[in-house]
Design a protein around this motif. Structure first.
Motif, PDB file in Angstrom:
ATOM      1  N   TYR A 155       0.258   7.136   8.579  1.00 45.27           N
ATOM      2  CA  TYR A 155       1.535   6.866   7.933  1.00 45.27           C
ATOM      3  C   TYR A 155       2.430   5.970   8.785  1.00 45.27           C
ATOM      4  O   TYR A 155       3.117   5.090   8.265  1.00 45.27           O
ATOM      5  N   SER A 211      -1.402   3.100  -6.943  1.00 48.37           N
ATOM      6  CA  SER A 211      -1.743   1.850  -6.281  1.00 48.37           C
ATOM      7  C   SER A 211      -2.213   0.870  -7.350  1.00 48.37           C
ATOM      8  O   SER A 211      -2.193   1.160  -8.530  1.00 48.37           O
ATOM      9  N   TYR A 221       4.308  -2.342  -0.635  1.00 50.01           N
ATOM     10  CA  TYR A 221       5.111  -1.795   0.456  1.00 50.01           C
ATOM     11  C   TYR A 221       6.127  -0.758  -0.025  1.00 50.01           C
ATOM     12  O   TYR A 221       6.317   0.265   0.648  1.00 50.01           O
ATOM     13  N   TRP A 267      -6.406   1.078   7.162  1.00 53.58           N
ATOM     14  CA  TRP A 267      -6.862   1.976   6.107  1.00 53.58           C
ATOM     15  C   TRP A 267      -8.187   2.639   6.495  1.00 53.58           C
ATOM     16  O   TRP A 267      -8.383   3.831   6.285  1.00 53.58           O
ATOM     17  N   SER A 295       0.939   2.437   8.734  1.00 52.51           N
ATOM     18  CA  SER A 295       1.052   1.807   7.422  1.00 52.51           C
ATOM     19  C   SER A 295       2.424   1.169   7.219  1.00 52.51           C
ATOM     20  O   SER A 295       2.559   0.232   6.431  1.00 52.51           O
ATOM     21  N   LEU A 340      -1.083  -3.446   2.449  1.00 54.55           N
ATOM     22  CA  LEU A 340      -2.104  -2.493   2.853  1.00 54.55           C
ATOM     23  C   LEU A 340      -3.188  -2.409   1.784  1.00 54.55           C
ATOM     24  O   LEU A 340      -2.912  -2.121   0.628  1.00 54.55           O
ATOM     25  N   VAL A 394      -1.917  -1.548  -1.964  1.00 52.84           N
ATOM     26  CA  VAL A 394      -0.747  -0.672  -2.007  1.00 52.84           C
ATOM     27  C   VAL A 394       0.500  -1.485  -1.694  1.00 52.84           C
ATOM     28  O   VAL A 394       0.617  -2.072  -0.622  1.00 52.84           O
ATOM     29  N   TRP A 419       5.766   1.367  -2.364  1.00 51.77           N
ATOM     30  CA  TRP A 419       5.035   2.606  -2.550  1.00 51.77           C
ATOM     31  C   TRP A 419       4.690   3.252  -1.227  1.00 51.77           C
ATOM     32  O   TRP A 419       4.675   4.481  -1.092  1.00 51.77           O
ATOM     33  N   VAL A 420       4.424   2.431  -0.195  1.00 54.70           N
ATOM     34  CA  VAL A 420       4.150   2.977   1.133  1.00 54.70           C
ATOM     35  C   VAL A 420       5.364   3.742   1.645  1.00 54.70           C
ATOM     36  O   VAL A 420       5.259   4.862   2.162  1.00 54.70           O
ATOM     37  N   SER A 465       5.788   6.936  -0.346  1.00 53.42           N
ATOM     38  CA  SER A 465       4.762   7.900   0.038  1.00 53.42           C
ATOM     39  C   SER A 465       5.094   8.561   1.376  1.00 53.42           C
ATOM     40  O   SER A 465       4.941   9.777   1.531  1.00 53.42           O
TER      41      SER A 465
END
Length: 336
Positions: free
Chosen positions: A268, A178, A194, A284, A271, A277, A192, A196-197, A200
């Motif tokens: 998840y 992040s 998007y 969060w 998110s 985020l 974070v 990476w969201v 993840s």
């Protein structure tokens, strides 16, 4: 400058009064916040105590040194660290806007949280694989899965989590996957991106969870088929069939995994609907705490479904584990 402006300036509090770049301090007070603080603190303490009981039980009593219990031990270590470290930090961030531990500690805290998240997922996958082998190949289980092999697998799993985060840190020129933003001194806000969201969710949630669900579908299909075989050929040697203890263990750990998914899915899924985020967002905070509370529920499930845990907890709480030869006690006989 008139007197009203002067009074307003004097009333403003800063995280670090001696630092010109310090953030403004916002402390949430009031009966409602006090009640919430007490509740969350009790959850944190309860998580530490309950998981510590599991850790001591499996570590002390030799009868519990089985491959499956080693996985429960590994999961309890992760849950214990969540209650000991993650929850207090989150409580501090909820009720005090200031971060007093410095930027390095802010980065390290996110690394630790990432390791614990990945370690929990790793343990869940290992548990599903362990139960699948125990149910589908009961005669070969003791040779294929040994305490030594399981210990090596657990060490490799934790090492993989640490290695992955380390590689990702340096490949992205960040201390964490992040981004840490500090608009002023005394702030720890994680932003974070998007992409990476999405990454993840796919790699660290959907893929392992899909594998877990497939394995448990196989487990219950095989268990159901073998139960029919037992009823049809009741006079045959029962040793060729999975024992009731193995089936019960599969069901109990299946409940653990069910609650794991139930506590983690909201975070998840929600998110994905948030473009930016951050740790300041409601998503969060609320669903992050829901994820953490899964660490509190796991030892409660053990206490409900595992007689050995209730027996070992009594020995621990009454300090009888300090007696000689207490480590070789038959905990199963205590509840027969």
């Amino acid at each position: 400058m008139d007197n009203s402006d002067l009074r307003q300036k004097i009333s403003v509090q800063y995280c670090f009064p001696n630092n010109n770049g310090s953030c403004r301090k916002e402390v949430r007070v009031g009966p409602g916040n006090l009640f919430l603080f007490i509740v969350l603190s009790c959850i944190s303490v309860g998580t530490v105590v309950l998981n510590l009981l599991v850790i001591i039980s499996i570590s002390h009593f030799k009868q519990l040194h089985t491959p499956t219990n080693l996985l429960i031990l590994s999961l309890s270590v992760a849950d214990f660290l969540v209650g000991l470290f993650v929850m207090p930090v989150k409580i501090m961030q909820i009720f005090d806007s200031c971060w007093y531990l410095g930027e390095l500690a802010c980065c390290i805290s996110e690394i630790i949280i990432g390791i614990l998240v990945l370690a929990s997922l790793c343990n869940m996958v290992f548990i599903a694989v362990d139960r699948c082998i125990a149910i589908t190949h009961p005669l070969l289980y003791s040779t294929r899965v040994t305490p030594f092999k399981m210990s090596v697998s657990i060490i490799l799993g934790w090492s993989f989590c640490l290695l992955y985060l380390t590689i990702f840190m340096y490949s992205n020129d960040h201390l964490t996957p992040s981004q840490i933003y500090s608009r002023c001194y005394g702030e720890c806000v994680v932003f974070v991106k998007y992409p990476w969201v999405i990454t993840s969710v796919v790699i660290f949630f959907l893929t392992p969870c899909a594998g877990i669900l497939v394995l448990y579908i196989i487990i219950f299909m095989v268990a159901r088929r073998q139960a029919k075989a037992i009823r049809a050929v009741i006079n045959q040697a029962s040793k060729k069939m999975p024992s009731s203890s193995e089936t019960k263990a599969a069901k109990t750990l299946g409940i653990v995994i069910f609650f794991f998914l139930a506590f983690w899915i909201p975070f998840y899924v929600s998110s994905l609907t948030v473009t930016n985020l951050t740790t300041l967002s409601v998503v969060w905070t609320v669903f992050g705490w829901l994820m953490c509370m899964n660490s509190t529920v796991n030892p409660v499930i053990y206490a409900i479904f595992y007689p050995w845990f209730r027996a070992s907890a009594k020995y621990i709480l009454t300090c009888r584990i300090f007696k000689s030869a207490s480590s070789v006690l038959n905990l199963h006989r205590e509840h027969t």
